[in-house]
Design a protein around this motif. Structure first.
Motif, PDB file in Angstrom:
ATOM      1  N   GLY A   5     -18.091  72.980  30.907  1.00 34.85           N
ATOM      2  CA  GLY A   5     -19.484  72.555  31.180  1.00 34.85           C
ATOM      3  C   GLY A   5     -19.336  71.199  31.382  1.00 34.85           C
ATOM      4  O   GLY A   5     -20.341  70.526  32.324  1.00 34.85           O
ATOM      5  N   LEU A   6     -18.715  70.055  30.713  1.00 33.94           N
ATOM      6  CA  LEU A   6     -18.930  68.715  31.040  1.00 33.94           C
ATOM      7  C   LEU A   6     -18.382  68.465  32.390  1.00 33.94           C
ATOM      8  O   LEU A   6     -18.919  67.547  33.136  1.00 33.94           O
ATOM      9  N   ALA A   7     -17.341  69.138  32.866  1.00 34.07           N
ATOM     10  CA  ALA A   7     -16.773  68.792  34.411  1.00 34.07           C
ATOM     11  C   ALA A   7     -17.836  69.274  35.403  1.00 34.07           C
ATOM     12  O   ALA A   7     -17.963  68.530  36.366  1.00 34.07           O
ATOM     13  N   ILE A  34     -21.726  62.589  39.224  1.00 35.17           N
ATOM     14  CA  ILE A  34     -21.063  61.447  39.951  1.00 35.17           C
ATOM     15  C   ILE A  34     -21.342  61.586  41.449  1.00 35.17           C
ATOM     16  O   ILE A  34     -21.621  60.806  42.161  1.00 35.17           O
ATOM     17  N   GLY A  35     -21.399  62.740  41.884  1.00 34.15           N
ATOM     18  CA  GLY A  35     -21.801  63.078  43.149  1.00 34.15           C
ATOM     19  C   GLY A  35     -23.038  62.408  43.699  1.00 34.15           C
ATOM     20  O   GLY A  35     -23.180  61.811  44.710  1.00 34.15           O
ATOM     21  N   PHE A  36     -24.255  62.589  42.749  1.00 36.04           N
ATOM     22  CA  PHE A  36     -25.484  61.911  43.083  1.00 36.04           C
ATOM     23  C   PHE A  36     -25.327  60.555  43.091  1.00 36.04           C
ATOM     24  O   PHE A  36     -25.962  59.938  43.970  1.00 36.04           O
ATOM     25  N   VAL A  95     -10.934  65.826  30.562  1.00 36.95           N
ATOM     26  CA  VAL A  95     -12.036  65.614  31.561  1.00 36.95           C
ATOM     27  C   VAL A  95     -11.613  64.424  32.396  1.00 36.95           C
ATOM     28  O   VAL A  95     -11.613  64.404  33.575  1.00 36.95           O
ATOM     29  N   TYR A  96     -11.143  63.216  31.772  1.00 30.60           N
ATOM     30  CA  TYR A  96     -10.876  62.302  32.746  1.00 30.60           C
ATOM     31  C   TYR A  96      -9.839  62.284  33.159  1.00 30.60           C
ATOM     32  O   TYR A  96      -9.573  61.806  34.674  1.00 30.60           O
ATOM     33  N   GLY A  97      -8.713  62.881  32.669  1.00 29.31           N
ATOM     34  CA  GLY A  97      -7.239  62.725  33.371  1.00 29.31           C
ATOM     35  C   GLY A  97      -7.387  63.666  34.536  1.00 29.31           C
ATOM     36  O   GLY A  97      -6.786  62.930  35.495  1.00 29.31           O
ATOM     37  N   PRO A  98      -7.638  64.730  34.854  1.00 26.54           N
ATOM     38  CA  PRO A  98      -7.814  65.381  36.140  1.00 26.54           C
ATOM     39  C   PRO A  98      -8.804  64.695  37.179  1.00 26.54           C
ATOM     40  O   PRO A  98      -8.175  64.773  38.305  1.00 26.54           O
ATOM     41  N   MET A  99      -9.564  63.946  36.881  1.00 25.19           N
ATOM     42  CA  MET A  99     -10.695  63.406  37.688  1.00 25.19           C
ATOM     43  C   MET A  99     -10.047  61.945  38.338  1.00 25.19           C
ATOM     44  O   MET A  99     -10.265  61.722  39.496  1.00 25.19           O
ATOM     45  N   LEU A 100      -9.058  61.321  37.395  1.00 26.75           N
ATOM     46  CA  LEU A 100      -8.640  60.032  37.787  1.00 26.75           C
ATOM     47  C   LEU A 100      -7.284  59.669  37.196  1.00 26.75           C
ATOM     48  O   LEU A 100      -7.322  59.808  35.754  1.00 26.75           O
ATOM     49  N   ASP A 101      -6.318  59.661  37.677  1.00 29.12           N
ATOM     50  CA  ASP A 101      -5.034  59.345  37.067  1.00 29.12           C
ATOM     51  C   ASP A 101      -4.229  58.311  37.898  1.00 29.12           C
ATOM     52  O   ASP A 101      -4.709  57.962  39.074  1.00 29.12           O
ATOM     53  N   ILE A 141     -16.955  55.145  33.505  1.00 28.55           N
ATOM     54  CA  ILE A 141     -18.390  55.053  32.579  1.00 28.55           C
ATOM     55  C   ILE A 141     -18.936  56.031  32.302  1.00 28.55           C
ATOM     56  O   ILE A 141     -19.337  56.517  31.284  1.00 28.55           O
ATOM     57  N   THR A 142     -19.080  56.945  33.476  1.00 26.20           N
ATOM     58  CA  THR A 142     -19.599  58.353  33.118  1.00 26.20           C
ATOM     59  C   THR A 142     -19.064  59.397  32.243  1.00 26.20           C
ATOM     60  O   THR A 142     -19.529  59.912  31.299  1.00 26.20           O
ATOM     61  N   VAL A 143     -17.675  59.247  32.236  1.00 26.17           N
ATOM     62  CA  VAL A 143     -17.075  59.990  31.402  1.00 26.17           C
ATOM     63  C   VAL A 143     -17.153  59.673  29.862  1.00 26.17           C
ATOM     64  O   VAL A 143     -17.356  60.455  29.012  1.00 26.17           O
ATOM     65  N   TYR A 144     -16.919  58.194  29.671  1.00 19.75           N
ATOM     66  CA  TYR A 144     -16.937  57.711  28.595  1.00 19.75           C
ATOM     67  C   TYR A 144     -18.269  57.947  27.846  1.00 19.75           C
ATOM     68  O   TYR A 144     -18.490  58.325  26.636  1.00 19.75           O
ATOM     69  N   LEU A 145     -19.390  57.512  28.592  1.00 17.83           N
ATOM     70  CA  LEU A 145     -20.716  57.703  27.925  1.00 17.83           C
ATOM     71  C   LEU A 145     -21.101  59.393  27.595  1.00 17.83           C
ATOM     72  O   LEU A 145     -21.789  59.524  26.630  1.00 17.83           O
ATOM     73  N   SER A 146     -20.682  60.014  28.569  1.00 18.49           N
ATOM     74  CA  SER A 146     -20.835  61.395  28.276  1.00 18.49           C
ATOM     75  C   SER A 146     -20.197  61.972  26.961  1.00 18.49           C
ATOM     76  O   SER A 146     -20.771  62.795  26.281  1.00 18.49           O
ATOM     77  N   ILE A 147     -19.240  61.729  26.847  1.00 12.06           N
ATOM     78  CA  ILE A 147     -18.378  61.844  25.306  1.00 12.06           C
ATOM     79  C   ILE A 147     -19.228  61.261  24.367  1.00 12.06           C
ATOM     80  O   ILE A 147     -19.256  62.126  23.164  1.00 12.06           O
TER      81      ILE A 147
END
Length: 332
Positions: free
Chosen positions: A158-160, A167-169, A287-293, A318-324
């Protein structure tokens, strides 16, 4: 007549190195060698090989899908199937990520190829961050790794899904779909292989081979850097702050970035931290690892403009951290 020999020799040399690598890995027992090698270097070697061997199958999958897109998918087809409205198109772009069983190791060449074919930049970003998570293989592995804690698997999906659209927007607002790919020889010359059916098969193999060697060097560099971090990072420091609701998500995001695990396997590593870290921080890792490593950061810098990559790192982080943090306040 001598010029075409050099690319052939270069590819033969690269194939020889790969063959030597697999021979040493499969048939040589380094424990029998009487060199006094420090244990840290052996650990780096083990980590490096494990990351590389885990990633190579998915890189191969990614470059073949990329080559098929290059050969068989036309610019007109992409423009025809995507909605004209840039905002409405975000939803089908996110859903498209659920179709391909592709991890973050393979997504960069595919997105680059789609952008070359005319896909808008912000939709490519949606696919870049969403596809490594929003696929049935990742969902099944997460469900299996966490057993009865099914809410983690559903929360990850759901978060992804939501974050890929957000993020696309944001990238649509920031870049207005301006081209962010670095110029390559292929883009400059417009080089293309034959259009006949037999020629298309040959062209697919050529494109896949070229892309594999182009991507492979950056994969090796990223895997080596990640293995150094995994070996020399003191993990006891992480567990000491694992229960802090504000610090632990940030720490696990950094941990996911450094470990550079494939999204099909990272859930089993996350589950091993279940007793030390909060649920929110585990989701941050997943969530973050697959998006950016580390691996795909190096690939992104190799094929995209530095301004785009810097914005990508900042916005995703920033988006992932705030969403968590929001998720922890509402659901935990």
């Amino acid at each position: 007549m001598s010029k075409p020999i050099f690319p052939l020799l270069r590819e033969l040399f690269a194939l020889g190195l790969i063959g030597l690598f697999f021979y040493l890995f499969l048939f040589v027992d380094f424990q029998d060698i009487s060199f006094n090698i420090p244990s840290e270097l052996l650990t780096v070697n083990t980590m490096f090989l494990s990351i590389l061997l885990e990633a190579i199958p998915f890189i191969l999958l990614g470059v073949f899908v990329s080559a098929l897109i290059q050969t068989f998918v036309s610019e007109e087809f992409i423009k025809r199937v995507l909605p004209k409205n840039a905002i409405i198109a975000l939803l089908p772009a996110a859903l498209l990520g659920a179709i391909f069983p592709i991890c973050e190791c393979a997504i960069v060449p595919i997105v680059r190829r789609l952008l070359k074919k005319g896909m808008p930049l912000h939709l490519g970003v949606v696919f870049l961050v969403g596809a490594p998570i929003l696929n049935p293989v990742v969902f099944a592995s997460t469900l299996y790794a966490f057993g009865f804690h099914v809410k983690i698997a559903y929360a990850r999906m759901g978060l992804a899904f939501v974050l890929s659209i957000i993020i696309g927007f944001l990238f649509y607002l920031l870049f207005k779909n301006k081209d962010q790919l670095k110029m390559t020889q292929e883009l400059i010359t417009g080089h293309s292989h034959g259009a006949e059916p037999a020629g298309k098969l040959k062209a697919t193999l050529f494109h896949a081979s070229d892309e594999f060697f182009e991507m492979g060097k950056f994969l090796i560099l990223g895997a080596f850097i990640a293995s150094l971090f995994q070996t020399f990072l003191d993990r006891t420091i992480l567990t000491e702050i694992g229960t802090n609701p504000f610090l632990s998500p940030a720490v696990m995001m950094g941990f996911g970035y450094i470990l550079s695990l494939c999204s099909e396997a990272d859930a089993f590593v996350a589950a091993s931290f279940g007793g030390s870290f909060t649920t929110g921080s585990l989701l941050a890792f997943l969530v973050y690892g697959p998006m950016l490593d580390l691996k795909n950061t190096i690939m992104l810098f190799a094929f995209f403009k530095a301004k785009f990559v810097a914005a990508f790192i900042a916005i995703v982080t920033i988006t992932v951290y705030l969403s968590i943090l929001v998720y922890q306040q509402i659901f935990l």
